[in-house]
Design a protein around this motif. Structure first.
Motif, PDB file in Angstrom:
ATOM      1  N   GLN A   1      13.492   5.678  16.223  1.00 31.71           N
ATOM      2  CA  GLN A   1      12.858   6.351  15.097  1.00 31.71           C
ATOM      3  C   GLN A   1      13.332   5.376  13.927  1.00 31.71           C
ATOM      4  N   GLY A   2      14.583   4.944  13.623  1.00 36.22           N
ATOM      5  CA  GLY A   2      14.888   4.199  12.488  1.00 36.22           C
ATOM      6  C   GLY A   2      14.213   2.893  12.291  1.00 36.22           C
ATOM      7  N   HIS A   3      14.143   2.115  13.526  1.00 34.63           N
ATOM      8  CA  HIS A   3      13.516   1.081  13.948  1.00 34.63           C
ATOM      9  C   HIS A   3      12.072   1.202  13.526  1.00 34.63           C
ATOM     10  N   GLU A   4      11.374   2.018  14.095  1.00 33.48           N
ATOM     11  CA  GLU A   4       9.925   2.286  13.876  1.00 33.48           C
ATOM     12  C   GLU A   4       9.624   2.611  12.412  1.00 33.48           C
ATOM     13  N   LEU A   5      10.512   3.072  11.849  1.00 29.68           N
ATOM     14  CA  LEU A   5      10.280   3.532  10.242  1.00 29.68           C
ATOM     15  C   LEU A   5      10.352   2.184   9.369  1.00 29.68           C
ATOM     16  N   CYS A   6      11.358   1.455   9.733  1.00 34.67           N
ATOM     17  CA  CYS A   6      11.847   0.312   8.957  1.00 34.67           C
ATOM     18  C   CYS A   6      10.407  -0.832   9.143  1.00 34.67           C
ATOM     19  N   THR A   7       9.893  -0.833  10.450  1.00 32.26           N
ATOM     20  CA  THR A   7       9.007  -1.724  10.789  1.00 32.26           C
ATOM     21  C   THR A   7       7.494  -1.128  10.214  1.00 32.26           C
ATOM     22  N   SER A   8       7.232  -0.085  10.200  1.00 28.28           N
ATOM     23  CA  SER A   8       6.178   0.359   9.301  1.00 28.28           C
ATOM     24  C   SER A   8       6.162   0.012   7.805  1.00 28.28           C
ATOM     25  N   LEU A   9       7.423   0.305   7.323  1.00 30.57           N
ATOM     26  CA  LEU A   9       7.493   0.002   5.900  1.00 30.57           C
ATOM     27  C   LEU A   9       7.484  -1.599   5.523  1.00 30.57           C
ATOM     28  N   PHE A  10       8.425  -2.125   6.207  1.00 35.39           N
ATOM     29  CA  PHE A  10       8.580  -3.712   5.961  1.00 35.39           C
ATOM     30  C   PHE A  10       8.353  -4.839   6.930  1.00 35.39           C
ATOM     31  N   GLY A  11       7.406  -4.400   7.879  1.00 40.67           N
ATOM     32  CA  GLY A  11       6.914  -5.376   8.673  1.00 40.67           C
ATOM     33  C   GLY A  11       7.746  -5.658  10.238  1.00 40.67           C
TER      34      GLY A  11
ATOM     35  N   GLY B   1       0.595  -1.312  -0.146  1.00 36.72           N
ATOM     36  CA  GLY B   1      -0.030   0.076   0.060  1.00 36.72           C
ATOM     37  C   GLY B   1       0.825   1.230   0.028  1.00 36.72           C
ATOM     38  N   HIS B   2       2.221   1.307  -0.081  1.00 36.05           N
ATOM     39  CA  HIS B   2       2.997   2.457  -0.262  1.00 36.05           C
ATOM     40  C   HIS B   2       3.118   2.719  -1.670  1.00 36.05           C
ATOM     41  N   THR B   3       3.859   3.867  -1.843  1.00 34.39           N
ATOM     42  CA  THR B   3       4.088   4.317  -3.100  1.00 34.39           C
ATOM     43  C   THR B   3       5.626   4.475  -3.734  1.00 34.39           C
ATOM     44  N   PRO B   4       5.992   3.323  -4.142  1.00 32.81           N
ATOM     45  CA  PRO B   4       7.530   3.450  -4.392  1.00 32.81           C
ATOM     46  C   PRO B   4       7.945   3.941  -5.853  1.00 32.81           C
ATOM     47  N   LYS B   5       8.800   4.748  -5.734  1.00 34.63           N
ATOM     48  CA  LYS B   5       9.340   5.366  -7.167  1.00 34.63           C
ATOM     49  C   LYS B   5      10.799   5.038  -7.143  1.00 34.63           C
ATOM     50  N   LEU B   6      11.266   4.279  -8.520  1.00 31.56           N
ATOM     51  CA  LEU B   6      12.757   3.898  -8.754  1.00 31.56           C
ATOM     52  C   LEU B   6      13.316   4.841  -9.366  1.00 31.56           C
ATOM     53  N   TRP B   7      14.623   5.027  -8.948  1.00 33.03           N
ATOM     54  CA  TRP B   7      15.452   5.923 -10.075  1.00 33.03           C
ATOM     55  C   TRP B   7      16.715   5.053 -10.323  1.00 33.03           C
ATOM     56  N   SER B   8      16.791   4.784 -11.821  1.00 35.11           N
ATOM     57  CA  SER B   8      17.981   4.203 -12.298  1.00 35.11           C
ATOM     58  C   SER B   8      18.985   5.323 -12.729  1.00 35.11           C
ATOM     59  N   PRO B   9      20.250   5.106 -12.077  1.00 36.13           N
ATOM     60  CA  PRO B   9      21.057   6.139 -12.338  1.00 36.13           C
ATOM     61  C   PRO B   9      21.420   6.254 -14.041  1.00 36.13           C
ATOM     62  N   SER B  10      21.176   5.358 -14.754  1.00 36.01           N
ATOM     63  CA  SER B  10      21.661   5.121 -16.176  1.00 36.01           C
ATOM     64  C   SER B  10      20.220   5.387 -16.890  1.00 36.01           C
ATOM     65  N   GLY B  11      19.137   5.080 -16.311  1.00 34.09           N
ATOM     66  CA  GLY B  11      17.890   5.295 -17.015  1.00 34.09           C
ATOM     67  C   GLY B  11      17.345   4.138 -17.908  1.00 34.09           C
ATOM     68  N   LYS B  12      18.593   3.169 -18.170  1.00 35.53           N
ATOM     69  CA  LYS B  12      17.892   2.237 -19.290  1.00 35.53           C
ATOM     70  C   LYS B  12      16.984   1.184 -18.608  1.00 35.53           C
TER      71      LYS B  12
END
Length: 356
Positions: free
Chosen positions: A164-174, A23-34
């Motif tokens: 704070q870091g632990h809570e963030l990771c848990t909220s995103l990835f379980g 349910g999150h909104t990921p955005k990918l960035w490829s340094p080369s774009g290919k």
């Protein structure tokens, strides 16, 4: 949450699929774009294996587009690309916006900390001991996720942002993250470089000939004993710093869900269950070109600082450098900028908790 992933390999694709499915909104960035051309054109990202998903993902046009507006930024590409991506992203990161490094190696978090300090930007840098998942890309829009790890070590720089870091990771990835005692613990918890040294060094001709070979099946007793000896060097360094880290056997048990035994026995069991994977089929493998300069070299440095020399790690670098006909140490573009080798053990511990 809006999560930008800097990278476009199998790990980045797997993370994007996981996040979108959750349910999150990921955005990918490829340094080369290919790599992301088809996704940018609107094709969905398909994940199979331990993650089953067919989802739409956004694609950033450049690093600024990826970073600006993101609630979280994840660096998820081979560590030999970390400096380039950090240099690009540091120009656009702002106070308080967390950055996750998946997975952390070669004190890249300290390099990011220093770049941010130059701009007087303060934010939590979350570091993982290994990747959330493993897998391989099957095409420009498809990834096979072979494993999603049940447990994952995590720390945050500076240390006072640990919760704070632990809570963030848990909220995103379980609920799978285990808080470790700071970034230095994470630096001593990435076991892939030492394991890959044993596997690659003792199967180098298979790689050079391009054979298809079972990785787990070829961690024979002799290979397993070398990996265990390498692990003993890492554990001695960790004890010097007063840091509790997992043994290589605990790592295999938690990552691949096999009973504890010798390293060889555990890999043979992984092979029987079809989870041992295949070894590299080329000498240009990350097992050497990434893990030697960016994984083994920092351990050698920590061995010197702690006065517990990592003799086997250092010898492995020299042997593979000779085999490849060049000094693989010179490929590391992060450590030379930090000057950590001149620090005492106490100074390094403080920097690893506070950052720049």
């Amino acid at each position: 949450m809006r999560v930008s992933i800097l990278g476009a390999g199998a790990i980045a694709y797997g993370l994007a699929a996981y996040l979108a499915k959750s349910g999150h909104t990921p955005k990918l960035w490829s340094p080369s774009g290919k790599r992301t051309e088809a996704l940018a054109a609107g094709e969905p990202l398909k994940a199979t294996g331990d993650i089953e998903a067919n989802v739409a993902v956004e694609v950033a046009t450049d690093c600024r587009d990826a970073v600006v507006g993101a609630e979280v930024v994840v660096i998820a590409l081979p560590v030999n690309g970390h400096k380039m991506v950090i240099d690009a992203a540091a120009l656009h990161l702002t106070d308080g916006s967390p950055v996750i490094i998946s997975s952390h190696s070669s004190f890249a978090a300290l390099y990011l900390s220093r770049r941010l300090a130059e701009r007087n930007v303060k934010l939590p840098i979350v570091v993982w001991g290994t990747t959330l998942l493993s897998g391989r890309q099957l095409g420009p829009t498809e990834v096979l996720v072979s494993t999603v790890r049940q447990k994952l070590d995590v720390a945050t720089l500076p240390f006072d942002a640990q919760d704070q870091g632990h809570e963030l990771c848990t909220s995103l990835f379980g609920d799978r993250f285990v808080k470790r005692d700071g970034m230095l613990a994470i630096a001593l918890s990435n076991l892939n470089p030492q394991n890959h040294l044993g596997i690659a060094l003792l199967n180098l001709t298979r790689m050079e000939k391009g054979e298809q070979w079972s990785q787990g099946g070829n961690v024979t007793p002799t290979v397993g004993r070398l990996i265990e000896a390498l692990d003993a060097e890492r554990l001695a360094i960790a004890r010097h710093f007063g840091i509790a880290v997992r043994t290589v056997q605990e790592h295999f048990s938690l990552s691949f869900h096999v009973p504890t035994g010798s390293v060889s026995q555990m890999n043979q069991e992984m092979h029987k269950r079809g989870r041992g994977g295949f070894g590299p089929t080329t000498t240009t493998s990350r097992y050497v070109l990434e893990d030697v300069p960016f994984g083994l070299l920092p351990t050698v440095m920590l061995g010197k600082i702690s006065r517990h020399p990592a003799v086997l790690h250092d010898s492995g670098i020299s042997i593979l450098s000779a085999a490849y006909g060049r000094d693989l140490r010179a490929d590391n573009d992060i450590l030379p900028t930090l000057g950590l080798e001149s620090l005492s053990d106490t100074e390094l511990m403080k920097l690893s908790r506070d950052g720049f």
